[in-house]
Motif scaffolding. Structure first.
Motif, mmCIF file in Angstrom:
data_model
loop_
_atom_site.group_PDB
_atom_site.id
_atom_site.type_symbol
_atom_site.label_atom_id
_atom_site.label_comp_id
_atom_site.label_asym_id
_atom_site.label_seq_id
_atom_site.Cartn_x
_atom_site.Cartn_y
_atom_site.Cartn_z
ATOM 1 N N GLU A 219 9.133 18.895 -5.214
ATOM 2 C CA GLU A 219 8.686 19.938 -4.278
ATOM 3 C C GLU A 219 7.209 20.265 -4.491
ATOM 4 N N LEU A 220 6.792 20.371 -5.741
ATOM 5 C CA LEU A 220 5.388 20.632 -6.052
ATOM 6 C C LEU A 220 4.514 19.486 -5.554
ATOM 7 N N PHE A 221 4.957 18.255 -5.769
ATOM 8 C CA PHE A 221 4.215 17.089 -5.316
ATOM 9 C C PHE A 221 4.044 17.125 -3.792
ATOM 10 N N GLU A 222 5.107 17.439 -3.074
ATOM 11 C CA GLU A 222 5.033 17.509 -1.607
ATOM 12 C C GLU A 222 4.073 18.611 -1.149
ATOM 13 N N ASP A 223 4.069 19.730 -1.849
ATOM 14 C CA ASP A 223 3.120 20.809 -1.535
ATOM 15 C C ASP A 223 1.678 20.340 -1.733
ATOM 16 N N LEU A 224 1.441 19.607 -2.827
ATOM 17 C CA LEU A 224 0.098 19.098 -3.097
ATOM 18 C C LEU A 224 -0.339 18.092 -2.035
ATOM 19 N N VAL A 225 0.559 17.213 -1.640
ATOM 20 C CA VAL A 225 0.243 16.233 -0.601
ATOM 21 C C VAL A 225 -0.088 16.952 0.710
ATOM 22 N N GLN A 226 0.710 17.948 1.069
ATOM 23 C CA GLN A 226 0.453 18.718 2.292
ATOM 24 C C GLN A 226 -0.906 19.423 2.212
ATOM 25 N N SER A 227 -1.239 19.976 1.060
ATOM 26 C CA SER A 227 -2.540 20.641 0.885
ATOM 27 C C SER A 227 -3.690 19.663 1.070
ATOM 28 N N LEU A 228 -3.536 18.459 0.537
ATOM 29 C CA LEU A 228 -4.576 17.433 0.699
ATOM 30 C C LEU A 228 -4.735 17.022 2.155
ATOM 31 N N LYS A 229 -3.623 16.905 2.875
ATOM 32 C CA LYS A 229 -3.696 16.578 4.299
ATOM 33 C C LYS A 229 -4.433 17.682 5.066
ATOM 34 N N GLU A 230 -4.106 18.939 4.753
ATOM 35 C CA GLU A 230 -4.773 20.071 5.409
ATOM 36 C C GLU A 230 -6.267 20.079 5.079
ATOM 37 N N ALA A 231 -6.622 19.801 3.831
ATOM 38 C CA ALA A 231 -8.033 19.758 3.437
ATOM 39 C C ALA A 231 -8.766 18.665 4.195
ATOM 40 N N GLY A 232 -8.121 17.504 4.363
ATOM 41 C CA GLY A 232 -8.723 16.414 5.125
ATOM 42 C C GLY A 232 -8.940 16.801 6.573
ATOM 43 N N ASP A 233 -7.960 17.469 7.183
ATOM 44 C CA ASP A 233 -8.100 17.933 8.568
ATOM 45 C C ASP A 233 -9.252 18.925 8.707
ATOM 46 N N ILE A 234 -9.395 19.808 7.746
ATOM 47 C CA ILE A 234 -10.487 20.793 7.778
ATOM 48 C C ILE A 234 -11.827 20.083 7.634
ATOM 49 N N ALA A 235 -11.919 19.133 6.717
ATOM 50 C CA ALA A 235 -13.167 18.396 6.495
ATOM 51 C C ALA A 235 -13.574 17.597 7.734
ATOM 52 N N ARG A 236 -12.592 17.068 8.466
ATOM 53 C CA ARG A 236 -12.885 16.290 9.674
ATOM 54 C C ARG A 236 -13.098 17.175 10.896
ATOM 55 N N GLY A 237 -12.858 18.473 10.765
ATOM 56 C CA GLY A 237 -13.032 19.384 11.893
ATOM 57 C C GLY A 237 -11.825 19.446 12.808
ATOM 58 N N VAL A 238 -10.713 18.876 12.397
ATOM 59 C CA VAL A 238 -9.492 18.897 13.202
ATOM 60 C C VAL A 238 -8.843 20.277 13.144
ATOM 61 N N SER A 239 -8.891 20.911 11.978
ATOM 62 C CA SER A 239 -8.307 22.236 11.772
ATOM 63 C C SER A 239 -9.363 23.190 11.236
ATOM 64 N N GLU A 240 -9.108 24.470 11.447
ATOM 65 C CA GLU A 240 -9.962 25.514 10.879
ATOM 66 C C GLU A 240 -9.355 25.981 9.558
ATOM 67 N N PRO A 241 -10.189 26.356 8.584
ATOM 68 C CA PRO A 241 -9.636 26.897 7.334
ATOM 69 C C PRO A 241 -8.934 28.227 7.605
ATOM 70 N N SER A 242 -7.952 28.538 6.789
ATOM 71 C CA SER A 242 -7.204 29.781 6.978
ATOM 72 C C SER A 242 -8.052 31.003 6.646
ATOM 73 N N ARG A 243 -9.038 30.824 5.801
ATOM 74 C CA ARG A 243 -9.964 31.917 5.485
ATOM 75 C C ARG A 243 -11.297 31.329 5.052
#
Length: 96
Positions: free
Chosen positions: A4-28
């Motif tokens: 479960e922790l590993f899956e959370d980390l993978v999801q966080s990395l995907k979100e960070a990649g989306d933010i870096a590419r401008g696909v998503s906005e940071p939550s704060r």
């Protein structure tokens, strides 16, 4: 590692990649107001050389900050904020 922790980390990395590419906005987002380095130095009456020694940086670095070619970051930015807010305490602490 817990699956479960590993899956959370993978999801966080995907979100960070989306933010870096401008696909998503940071939550704060955090923005720190920068300290006017020259005004801070002049308010305590120190020369560039004295203030650079106090901050443990080169005079050239201080000049870059004062002329807005560079901005202090990390511990230097925090120390400048302390000096600007409470110069007497900062000077007394730094002069030991």
């Amino acid at each position: 590692m817990d699956k479960e922790l590993f899956e959370d980390l993978v999801q966080s990395l995907k979100e960070a990649g989306d933010i870096a590419r401008g696909v998503s906005e940071p939550s704060r987002r955090f923005e720190m107001a920068s300290t006017d380095v020259k005004a801070t130095r002049e308010s305590i009456g120190l020369s560039q050389g004295e203030f650079a020694r106090l901050m443990r940086v080169s005079v050239k670095t201080l000049q870059n900050w004062e002329q807005h070619r560079r901005s202090p970051t990390g511990p230097a930015a925090a120390l400048l904020k302390i000096v600007a807010t409470s110069p007497e305490l900062a000077l007394r602490s730094l002069h030991g």
